[in-house]
Write a protein that holds these residues in place. Structure first.
Motif, PDB file in Angstrom:
ATOM      1  N   ALA A 184     -82.939  56.292 -23.023  1.00 46.39           N
ATOM      2  CA  ALA A 184     -82.978  56.118 -24.484  1.00 46.39           C
ATOM      3  C   ALA A 184     -83.178  54.643 -24.811  1.00 46.39           C
ATOM      4  O   ALA A 184     -82.418  53.795 -24.346  1.00 46.39           O
ATOM      5  N   LEU A 185     -84.215  54.355 -25.592  1.00 44.77           N
ATOM      6  CA  LEU A 185     -84.485  52.969 -26.003  1.00 44.77           C
ATOM      7  C   LEU A 185     -83.834  52.707 -27.362  1.00 44.77           C
ATOM      8  O   LEU A 185     -84.143  53.394 -28.341  1.00 44.77           O
ATOM      9  N   PHE A 186     -82.919  51.735 -27.399  1.00 44.94           N
ATOM     10  CA  PHE A 186     -82.260  51.358 -28.658  1.00 44.94           C
ATOM     11  C   PHE A 186     -82.929  50.104 -29.222  1.00 44.94           C
ATOM     12  O   PHE A 186     -83.020  49.089 -28.518  1.00 44.94           O
ATOM     13  N   PRO A 187     -83.371  50.130 -30.487  1.00 47.14           N
ATOM     14  CA  PRO A 187     -83.833  48.900 -31.129  1.00 47.14           C
ATOM     15  C   PRO A 187     -82.635  48.065 -31.581  1.00 47.14           C
ATOM     16  O   PRO A 187     -81.511  48.578 -31.640  1.00 47.14           O
ATOM     17  N   ILE A 188     -82.879  46.802 -31.885  1.00 45.85           N
ATOM     18  CA  ILE A 188     -81.794  45.881 -32.234  1.00 45.85           C
ATOM     19  C   ILE A 188     -82.059  45.254 -33.605  1.00 45.85           C
ATOM     20  O   ILE A 188     -83.126  44.687 -33.835  1.00 45.85           O
ATOM     21  N   VAL A 189     -81.086  45.374 -34.495  1.00 48.68           N
ATOM     22  CA  VAL A 189     -81.186  44.731 -35.806  1.00 48.68           C
ATOM     23  C   VAL A 189     -80.840  43.252 -35.657  1.00 48.68           C
ATOM     24  O   VAL A 189     -79.755  42.908 -35.192  1.00 48.68           O
ATOM     25  N   GLN A 190     -81.770  42.376 -36.021  1.00 46.37           N
ATOM     26  CA  GLN A 190     -81.459  40.953 -36.117  1.00 46.37           C
ATOM     27  C   GLN A 190     -81.403  40.582 -37.605  1.00 46.37           C
ATOM     28  O   GLN A 190     -81.259  41.463 -38.433  1.00 46.37           O
ATOM     29  N   GLY A 191     -81.511  39.312 -37.923  1.00 41.10           N
ATOM     30  CA  GLY A 191     -81.443  38.907 -39.336  1.00 41.10           C
ATOM     31  C   GLY A 191     -80.402  37.832 -39.609  1.00 41.10           C
ATOM     32  O   GLY A 191     -80.204  37.439 -40.761  1.00 41.10           O
ATOM     33  N   GLY A 192     -79.745  37.367 -38.535  1.00 39.13           N
ATOM     34  CA  GLY A 192     -78.797  36.262 -38.675  1.00 39.13           C
ATOM     35  C   GLY A 192     -77.747  36.569 -39.726  1.00 39.13           C
ATOM     36  O   GLY A 192     -77.271  37.698 -39.841  1.00 39.13           O
ATOM     37  N   VAL A 193     -77.386  35.540 -40.485  1.00 42.42           N
ATOM     38  CA  VAL A 193     -76.340  35.708 -41.502  1.00 42.42           C
ATOM     39  C   VAL A 193     -76.948  36.030 -42.864  1.00 42.42           C
ATOM     40  O   VAL A 193     -76.245  36.068 -43.869  1.00 42.42           O
ATOM     41  N   TYR A 194     -78.258  36.250 -42.896  1.00 41.50           N
ATOM     42  CA  TYR A 194     -78.934  36.490 -44.173  1.00 41.50           C
ATOM     43  C   TYR A 194     -78.967  37.984 -44.469  1.00 41.50           C
ATOM     44  O   TYR A 194     -79.679  38.753 -43.807  1.00 41.50           O
ATOM     45  N   LEU A 195     -78.159  38.386 -45.433  1.00 37.02           N
ATOM     46  CA  LEU A 195     -77.943  39.809 -45.661  1.00 37.02           C
ATOM     47  C   LEU A 195     -79.213  40.525 -46.121  1.00 37.02           C
ATOM     48  O   LEU A 195     -79.415  41.696 -45.807  1.00 37.02           O
ATOM     49  N   ASP A 196     -80.097  39.815 -46.834  1.00 38.04           N
ATOM     50  CA  ASP A 196     -81.351  40.474 -47.248  1.00 38.04           C
ATOM     51  C   ASP A 196     -82.237  40.742 -46.031  1.00 38.04           C
ATOM     52  O   ASP A 196     -82.898  41.785 -45.952  1.00 38.04           O
ATOM     53  N   LEU A 197     -82.219  39.808 -45.062  1.00 38.64           N
ATOM     54  CA  LEU A 197     -83.006  40.039 -43.837  1.00 38.64           C
ATOM     55  C   LEU A 197     -82.392  41.169 -43.007  1.00 38.64           C
ATOM     56  O   LEU A 197     -83.105  42.003 -42.434  1.00 38.64           O
ATOM     57  N   ARG A 198     -81.082  41.203 -42.946  1.00 36.15           N
ATOM     58  CA  ARG A 198     -80.383  42.304 -42.250  1.00 36.15           C
ATOM     59  C   ARG A 198     -80.748  43.649 -42.879  1.00 36.15           C
ATOM     60  O   ARG A 198     -81.023  44.621 -42.186  1.00 36.15           O
ATOM     61  N   THR A 199     -80.709  43.663 -44.215  1.00 34.75           N
ATOM     62  CA  THR A 199     -80.993  44.903 -44.935  1.00 34.75           C
ATOM     63  C   THR A 199     -82.415  45.374 -44.657  1.00 34.75           C
ATOM     64  O   THR A 199     -82.651  46.554 -44.356  1.00 34.75           O
ATOM     65  N   ARG A 200     -83.350  44.438 -44.696  1.00 33.88           N
ATOM     66  CA  ARG A 200     -84.735  44.818 -44.440  1.00 33.88           C
ATOM     67  C   ARG A 200     -84.918  45.307 -43.006  1.00 33.88           C
ATOM     68  O   ARG A 200     -85.537  46.345 -42.753  1.00 33.88           O
ATOM     69  N   ALA A 201     -84.337  44.568 -42.059  1.00 31.62           N
ATOM     70  CA  ALA A 201     -84.494  44.947 -40.648  1.00 31.62           C
ATOM     71  C   ALA A 201     -83.875  46.327 -40.401  1.00 31.62           C
ATOM     72  O   ALA A 201     -84.499  47.194 -39.770  1.00 31.62           O
ATOM     73  N   ALA A 202     -82.668  46.536 -40.900  1.00 30.25           N
ATOM     74  CA  ALA A 202     -81.983  47.820 -40.659  1.00 30.25           C
ATOM     75  C   ALA A 202     -82.761  48.962 -41.311  1.00 30.25           C
ATOM     76  O   ALA A 202     -82.910  50.041 -40.721  1.00 30.25           O
ATOM     77  N   THR A 203     -83.271  48.732 -42.519  1.00 30.46           N
ATOM     78  CA  THR A 203     -84.025  49.776 -43.220  1.00 30.46           C
ATOM     79  C   THR A 203     -85.308  50.118 -42.475  1.00 30.46           C
ATOM     80  O   THR A 203     -85.660  51.293 -42.305  1.00 30.46           O
TER      81      THR A 203
END
Ligand code: PRF
Ligand code: ZN
Length: 373
Positions: free
Chosen positions: A184-203
């Motif tokens: 199983a290949l798991f992708p990884i959410v990055q985005g540092g401490v920037y919550l908008d980047l986290r939100t975009r990456a996770a979405t």
């Protein structure tokens, strides 16, 4: 039929915490659960039989380290990672990118991948998304990780945006080159401490139908409150019916915070690293066994612990071994510390099943004193 499944068996009514069962070709992982780290195809000082006794289900190993030494060809020659190291349970390999950044000198990152100098022989080595997947396919762990770029902390918004976007492009290359259906290949959410980047990456990642998801780029030096915010923002955006893994975490408090946000899996070198420093983890405290008060203390390290160490040996004995720098000291402390952290996540799992999570473990979230690191 897929080789992997994730069943949610209970959901906390007050938080996002959940209890689940992740099935892999080498067995199940009952979540939430702590995963011991076996970087170089072994959990330092602990045999697989001892490890199984700690309650370990899935354990971790590292592409970066195994590629450098002994090399994936030798692991393959030994029958693959499971057979080579005689661990019959579920395994996960990290992709190597993070380790290149934290451990090697002279690294250069381009769109193609990362070039770095081997700390062993000075040779230049290139890791790309394709190469990382190829190595992980050869190693043969049940779960393999996408090749990502974890920006340092602190990093500018612009730098983290570039790393997050590149991580997505690298994921597309990882997916293309991943061949084995039994991994199983798991992708990884990055985005540092920037919550908008986290939100975009996770979405963006949530739109892909992956067998599980990881949150990376935390515990890299940011303040604890930021880590909590990042995890609380990111985890709920990931598909509910897939396991979520918070990489490189953590301490008791960090795990409770993350579990409350809906995280299922953790790994951390703390229990084994501290063991090698003569430190026992006891219900949220750190005890240095060299301390004079343990010299004639014939109680077990933790009276409530049923591990091999606590069932057979006294604080005085382990203290003696630590003072004498006997290797058995590190084995006994590693067995205890790993058991302790797994037992902690098992107790949390029980509490979720009985809908008592917040009552029983909520206090860990509010007390920064409980942060051990
Ligand atoms: N990426 C990968 N491995 C990791 C991390 C990451 O961001 C972290 C961060 N805590 C630990 N291990 N690939
Ligand atoms: Zn113990």
């Amino acid at each position: 039929m897929s080789n992997f499944s994730f069943q949610l068996v209970a959901n906390c009514s007050q938080t996002q915490a959940r209890a689940g069962v992740f099935s892999t070709p080498h067995g199940i992982v009952e979540t939430p659960r702590f995963m011991p780290v076996g970087t170089l195809a072994n959990v330092k000082t602990v045999t697989p039989a001892q490890l199984a006794d700690t309650g370990a289900q899935m354990i971790l190993s590292n592409t970066y380290h195994l590629h450098l030494q002994p090399g994936e060809k030798i692991v393959a020659g030994g029958g693959g990672l499971h057979k080579f190291m005689a661990w019959d349970g579920p395994m996960l390999t990290d992709s190597g990118g993070f380790q290149v950044f934290s451990l090697s000198e002279m690294r250069k990152i381009t769109e193609e991948g990362v070039v770095f100098r081997s700390p062993h022989d000075g040779q230049m080595i290139k890791l790309t998304p394709e190469k990382s997947i190829e190595i992980q396919n050869i190693l043969g762990a049940d779960v393999i990780m996408a090749f990502d770029e974890c920006p340092p902390y602190p990093a500018t918004y612009q730098e983290v945006t570039a790393a997050t976007d590149r991580t997505y492009r690298w994921l597309e290359r990882c997916i293309k080159s991943h061949q084995r259906l039994d991994q199983a290949l798991f992708p990884i959410v990055q985005g540092g401490v920037y919550l908008d980047l986290r939100t975009r990456a996770a979405t963006d990642l949530a739109k892909l139908d992956m067998p599980g998801y990881a949150i990376g780029g935390v515990s890299v030096g940011e303040p604890p409150e930021l880590m909590a915010q990042i995890v609380r923002t990111t985890a709920p955006l990931l598909p509910r019916n897939k396991p979520r893994y918070l990489m490189g975490v953590g301490t008791y408090r960090e795990m409770v915070i993350a579990i409350a946000a809906g995280v299922d899996l953790f790994d951390c070198v703390i229990p084994t690293r501290w063991a090698r420093h003569g430190t026992a983890m006891v219900q949220g405290e750190r005890w240095n066994l060299k301390n004079a008060k343990f010299r004639e203390d014939f109680a077990p390290i933790d009276k409530t612990c049923h591990c091999y160490t606590c069932s057979n040996f006294s604080r005085a004995y382990v203290s003696h071994l630590v003072r004498s720098q006997e290797i058995l000291a590190y084995t006994l402390l590693s067995i205890h510390n790993i058991t302790e952290l797994i037992r902690f996540t098992q107790a949390i799992r029980e509490s979720i099943l009985q809908n008592r999570f917040l009552t029983e473990f909520g206090h860990w979230m509010n007390d920064p004193e409980k942060d051990l690191e």
